[in-house]
Design an enzyme around this catalytic site. Structure first.
Site, PDB file in Angstrom:
ATOM      1  N   GLN A   1       0.226   4.984   1.177  1.00  0.00           N
ATOM      2  CA  GLN A   1       0.357   4.153  -0.050  1.00  0.00           C
ATOM      3  C   GLN A   1      -0.089   2.700   0.153  1.00  0.00           C
ATOM      4  O   GLN A   1       0.529   1.766  -0.367  1.00  0.00           O
ATOM      5  CB  GLN A   1       1.820   4.199  -0.540  1.00  0.00           C
ATOM      6  N   CYS A   2      -1.152   2.538   0.938  1.00  0.00           N
ATOM      7  CA  CYS A   2      -1.714   1.194   1.178  1.00  0.00           C
ATOM      8  C   CYS A   2      -0.743   0.252   1.893  1.00  0.00           C
ATOM      9  O   CYS A   2      -0.874  -0.969   1.792  1.00  0.00           O
ATOM     10  CB  CYS A   2      -2.208   0.533  -0.108  1.00  0.00           C
ATOM     11  N   VAL A   3       0.248   0.832   2.573  1.00  0.00           N
ATOM     12  CA  VAL A   3       1.120  -0.002   3.408  1.00  0.00           C
ATOM     13  C   VAL A   3       0.980   0.537   4.834  1.00  0.00           C
ATOM     14  O   VAL A   3       1.959   0.774   5.539  1.00  0.00           O
ATOM     15  CB  VAL A   3       2.592   0.023   2.923  1.00  0.00           C
TER      16      VAL A   3
END
Ligand SMILES: Cc1ncc(COP(=O)(O)O)c(C=O)c1O
Length: 393
Positions: free
Chosen positions: A353-355
């Site tokens: 999730q883009c983390v």
């Protein structure tokens, strides 16, 4: 809140259980109609460039959109609202537009979306700034002592996620703003997961900058907002130079427009701009407090049913996780779960999730995130719970 009647306004909700609104929200008919109206009725440039009848019509719609965002955020002036492509571009505009120099310090949390991480890593590489992350406690909340330890006279900006797309926790924004300001630093909030889901008042919070995406709050795709205090927007350089962003030019000289026009150089995403107001109107009509309550109800249900069966990322208490239910299962990998759920028409976000930074630090492959919004129902959550249970055999 009458969810059944809300659902009539949205496409695909009868075919799919859409639990990926943290990535992109669905759009109501009023927004889709506004985009269509642009292409059918006034498919032209806005009035900065042309002032004929059709461009005047478009200019009017954009003005209404900007005014509705000003109202949504309780900003003082419409000039404080610049339209961008997305949250990412809004944060980059501030990161690269502020006059940050070698030795200046920037603070974020340790669970930022790549959009509020990569710009600062790049500024460290290119301009020699110092970039540090404030730790999160085991309960998912920001460690305020660590923040106080790391804020010093070198800090120029504290830039933090408001509600995390990773675990749904919310940072105490106004407290952080006070700490930043006591140390003569600016405070920017990444509001990508807060503005669409609860009332966010830039004056109450004391935010100097706020970035968010219109496409995550029922609006058309490819549109974001950079809110900035008027004096600060005047101070920072735009990311893009060119037509529409200047008052005048000579062969060797350019005079930039005032804000927000200087941030909107080049032909813009007019179809989406023409549909900002219907998106904001829709949210305001339902009421952000009602939306927040509804998401929490769904999150409580998912948590009660699944807390003993899956590993929840973030605090176990759903009251602390907004509309985000991100989880892992020991028995199955996140990509496998995404595919198995997809076979049941349940659309989740699997992966990091883009983390990536947070997952990689914790040595985890990823999670499966269900993110709830105003059009989701308890029945959908029950179906999701049943499918998860069936995966466990
Ligand atoms: C917290 C947060 N920040 C930033 C972003 C980036 O948003 P966009 O891709 O619209 O720029 C997202 C998107 O998921 C997000 O959740």
């Amino acid at each position: 809140m009458d969810v059944e009647s809300i659902r009539k306004d949205f496409p695909v909700v009868d075919e799919y259980i859409y639990f990926d609104s943290a990535c992109l929200s669905l759009k109501p008919h009023s927004v889709i109609e506004a985009v269509k109206r642009y292409y059918w009725e006034f498919p032209v440039c806005e009035g900065k460039r042309s002032s004929h009848t059709l461009s005047t019509r478009l200019t009017r719609e954009i003005k209404k959109g900007r005014e509705s965002v000003r109202d949504l955020l309780n900003a003082s002036e419409t000039d404080e609202i610049a339209f961008t492509k997305n949250t990412t571009e809004s944060i980059n505009t501030v990161a690269r537009g502020l006059d940050l120099r070698k030795g200046d310090k920037v603070l974020t949390t340790d669970k930022e979306h790549n959009s509020n991480l990569v710009p600062w890593i790049k500024m460290k590489e290119k301009r020699g700034i110092k970039y540090e992350q404030v730790a999160t406690n085991d309960d998912g909340e920001l460690n305020m002592d660590d923040l106080k330890d790391k804020v010093d006279e070198d800090v120029k900006i504290v830039s933090m996620v408001h509600t995390s797309n990773l675990d749904g926790t919310t940072t105490p924004a106004s407290q952080i703003a006070d700490i930043a300001h006591e140390n003569d630093a600016y405070f920017m909030l990444d509001g990508a997961q807060s503005v669409p889901h609860r009332p966010v008042d830039v004056k109450d919070i004391g935010a100097d900058f706020l970035a968010f995406s219109v496409h995550k709050m029922l609006g058309p795709t490819g549109l974001g907002v950079l809110y900035g205090r008027k004096d600060l927007l005047e101070e920072i350089e735009p990311l893009t130079y060119g037509g529409g962003g200047v008052k005048s030019t000579k062969y060797d000289e350019a005079t930039l427009q005032d804000s927000p026009a200087k941030f909107e150089a080049g032909l813009q995403n007019f179809a989406s701009l023409a549909a900002v107001k219907p998106a904001v109107d829709y949210i305001q009509k339902i009421g952000l407090k009602n939306i927040e309550k509804h998401e929490l109800k769904l999150n409580k249900l998912a948590t009660e049913e699944l807390r003993d069966l899956v590993n929840i990322i973030g605090p176990e208490d759903p009251e602390k996780r907004s509309g985000i239910f991100n989880f892992q299962m020991d028995q199955l990998g996140c990509h496998e779960i995404t595919l198995l759920m997809d076979e049941e028409n349940i659309l989740l976000r699997g992966g990091q999730q883009c983390v990536h930074s947070w997952y990689s630090f914790h040595g985890l492959e990823g999670g499966n995130r269900a993110s709830f919004y105003l059009y989701n129902t308890e029945e959908e959550v029950k179906k999701f719970v049943d499918v998860i249970k069936s995966l466990l055999g």
